[in-house]
Design a protein around this motif. Structure first.
Motif, PDB file in Angstrom:
ATOM      1  N   THR A  13     -18.505   8.730  -4.729  1.00 35.18           N
ATOM      2  CA  THR A  13     -17.653   8.544  -5.910  1.00 35.18           C
ATOM      3  C   THR A  13     -16.509   9.557  -5.902  1.00 35.18           C
ATOM      4  N   LEU A  14     -15.467   9.204  -6.649  1.00 35.58           N
ATOM      5  CA  LEU A  14     -14.336  10.127  -6.788  1.00 35.58           C
ATOM      6  C   LEU A  14     -14.787  11.406  -7.496  1.00 35.58           C
ATOM      7  N   ALA A  15     -15.646  11.242  -8.519  1.00 34.38           N
ATOM      8  CA  ALA A  15     -16.128  12.429  -9.248  1.00 34.38           C
ATOM      9  C   ALA A  15     -16.844  13.378  -8.289  1.00 34.38           C
ATOM     10  N   ARG A  54     -14.288   7.866   2.876  1.00 33.24           N
ATOM     11  CA  ARG A  54     -14.381   6.441   3.230  1.00 33.24           C
ATOM     12  C   ARG A  54     -15.367   5.672   2.376  1.00 33.24           C
ATOM     13  N   ARG A  55     -16.312   6.343   1.713  1.00 31.78           N
ATOM     14  CA  ARG A  55     -17.280   5.619   0.865  1.00 31.78           C
ATOM     15  C   ARG A  55     -16.804   5.473  -0.572  1.00 31.78           C
ATOM     16  N   VAL A  56     -15.665   6.058  -0.895  1.00 29.84           N
ATOM     17  CA  VAL A  56     -15.205   6.045  -2.295  1.00 29.84           C
ATOM     18  C   VAL A  56     -14.428   4.747  -2.541  1.00 29.84           C
ATOM     19  N   ALA A  57     -15.166   3.693  -2.883  1.00 33.20           N
ATOM     20  CA  ALA A  57     -14.568   2.356  -3.011  1.00 33.20           C
ATOM     21  C   ALA A  57     -13.511   2.311  -4.111  1.00 33.20           C
ATOM     22  N   GLU A  58     -13.659   3.142  -5.135  1.00 30.52           N
ATOM     23  CA  GLU A  58     -12.696   3.090  -6.250  1.00 30.52           C
ATOM     24  C   GLU A  58     -11.302   3.558  -5.829  1.00 30.52           C
ATOM     25  N   MET A  74      -7.141   5.351  -0.564  1.00 28.60           N
ATOM     26  CA  MET A  74      -7.939   4.995   0.619  1.00 28.60           C
ATOM     27  C   MET A  74      -7.707   3.559   1.090  1.00 28.60           C
ATOM     28  N   THR A  75      -6.736   2.874   0.518  1.00 28.58           N
ATOM     29  CA  THR A  75      -6.381   1.539   1.011  1.00 28.58           C
ATOM     30  C   THR A  75      -5.859   1.671   2.436  1.00 28.58           C
ATOM     31  N   ARG A  76      -6.427   0.895   3.340  1.00 26.61           N
ATOM     32  CA  ARG A  76      -5.950   0.939   4.739  1.00 26.61           C
ATOM     33  C   ARG A  76      -4.522   0.407   4.791  1.00 26.61           C
ATOM     34  N   LEU A 166      -5.046  13.271  -3.639  1.00 34.27           N
ATOM     35  CA  LEU A 166      -4.117  12.182  -3.934  1.00 34.27           C
ATOM     36  C   LEU A 166      -4.968  10.948  -4.185  1.00 34.27           C
ATOM     37  N   VAL A 167      -4.802  10.316  -5.347  1.00 31.91           N
ATOM     38  CA  VAL A 167      -5.672   9.169  -5.654  1.00 31.91           C
ATOM     39  C   VAL A 167      -4.913   7.847  -5.691  1.00 31.91           C
ATOM     40  N   GLU A 168      -3.610   7.887  -5.993  1.00 37.52           N
ATOM     41  CA  GLU A 168      -2.880   6.617  -6.108  1.00 37.52           C
ATOM     42  C   GLU A 168      -1.432   6.795  -5.676  1.00 37.52           C
TER      43      GLU A 168
END
Ligand SMILES: Cc1cc2nc3c(=O)[nH]c(=O)nc-3n(C[C@H](O)[C@H](O)[C@H](O)COP(=O)(O)OP(=O)(O)OC[C@H]3O[C@@H](n4cnc5c(N)ncnc54)[C@H](O)[C@@H]3O)c2cc1C
Length: 290
Positions: A13-15, A54-58, A74-76, A166-168
């Motif tokens: 998770t991001l958290a 890589r596991r942080v789907a959000e 994390m969008t490819r 960086l998240v978005e």
């Protein structure tokens, strides 16, 4: 070369990722690994902790809200490039991304990784600079939005603080009828650009230029907006004379240095031609359906 020793963590998770980021003295983020892994192997980085996202789907989402295409860090790269809804709202994104390395690298490389890495020859930082994009950073203390114009500070250096992720990455959609183009010159297709340029062009009802936006990569320590050329184009009729003059203004506005890929003069000469070229292409696409 083998990488140095470090603790490896892969939160779900991001958290969880933010918690590790806050707790470690000197962490780095592993996104697609296309730039970080060689950096570790050459021991140019020696972190105590590697946080694999890589596991942080959000963080692997694409969404359009408020006139912005909002892309999770994390969008490819290949996922964004091939997204048809993105293509419909901003076709310049796909045209620009086709210049990034090769498809196999874009399959692994992430949008956030490219932006956080901040190579001055990179295409995505240039595109964000051109479009007045926005970056969202998060730490355990909260989130903040950083305009692209303030995010890229120097070669491989951004406004991100050590405890932030960086998240978005947000790209504005194009206006209806806005023309667009990106071109670059590299020694071989897929190499980093010696120089590159992007343009958007909006015409008024009389067919004159209402707004021109121009940016370049590979010609300075960060991506650069070519403001003098933009100003000179406002209110004029699109055409070869105006575009050649804009190319010359762009060339004169940048100061770059000689390196192993090209001399400073050659880079500036390239930029002048690239600006002329992207403006010509953008004008051909302006006014009509996208
Ligand atoms: C042969 C080759 C050719 C290439 N050519 C080009 C090219 O022409 N144009 C181009 O733009 N790129 C090119 N690249 C780089 C490629 O686009 C990488 O994918 C990109 O630079 C890094 O993305 P990544 O997801 O692999 O990030 P990583 O390599 O995992 O990370 C890169 C850096 O960003 C940091 N980071 C990553 N994600 C975050 C985050 N969410 N928050 C904070 N920090 C983060 C990492 O800690 C690291 O410092 C090339 C790479 C190779 C191997």
């Amino acid at each position: 070369m083998k990488p140095p020793c470090y603790e490896y963590v892969a939160p779900d998770t991001l958290a969880g990722a933010l918690r590790v980021r806050a707790e470690s003295e000197d962490s780095v983020v592993l996104a697609g690994g296309q730039s970080l892994v060689p950096t570790l192997n050459f021991r140019l980085a020696n972190p105590d902790t590697v946080i694999d996202l890589r596991r942080v789907a959000e963080l692997a989402t694409i969404d359009t809200r408020d006139g912005m295409i909002r892309v999770g860090a994390m969008t490819r790269q290949r996922t964004l490039e091939r997204n048809d809804a993105v293509l419909a709202r901003n076709p310049l994104i796909r045209e620009t991304m086709e210049y990034i390395a090769h498809p196999v690298i874009r399959n692994r490389g992430t949008v956030g990784g490219s932006v956080a890495h901040a190579d001055p020859a990179s295409e995505l930082p240039c595109l964000l600079t051109l479009l007045d994009g926005e970056l969202t950073a998060r730490s355990s203390a909260g989130a903040r939005t950083i305009p692209a114009a303030e995010f890229f500070e120097f070669v491989f250096t951004t406004a991100l603080e050590p405890e932030e992720l960086l998240v978005e990455v947000a790209f504005p959609v194009l206006e209806p009828g806005e023309g667009w183009a990106f071109r670059e010159f590299a020694r071989r297709h897929g190499d980093f650009a010696v120089a590159g340029a992007g343009a958007t062009l909006l015409l008024d009802d009389a067919g004159r230029i209402a707004r021109a936006r121009l940016a370049a990569c590979g010609v300075a320590t960060t991506p650069v907006r070519l403001r003098a050329a933009e100003e000179a184009l406002r209110g004029v009729e699109p055409g070869s004379e105006a575009f050649r003059a804009a190319g010359e203004l762009a060339r004169d506005a940048v100061t770059t240095v000689d390196d192993t890929a090209a001399s400073a003069d050659y880079r500036r000469h390239l930029l002048s031609g690239l600006v002329n070229d992207v403006l010509t292409r953008a004008a051909a696409r302006a006014g009509g359906p996208r």
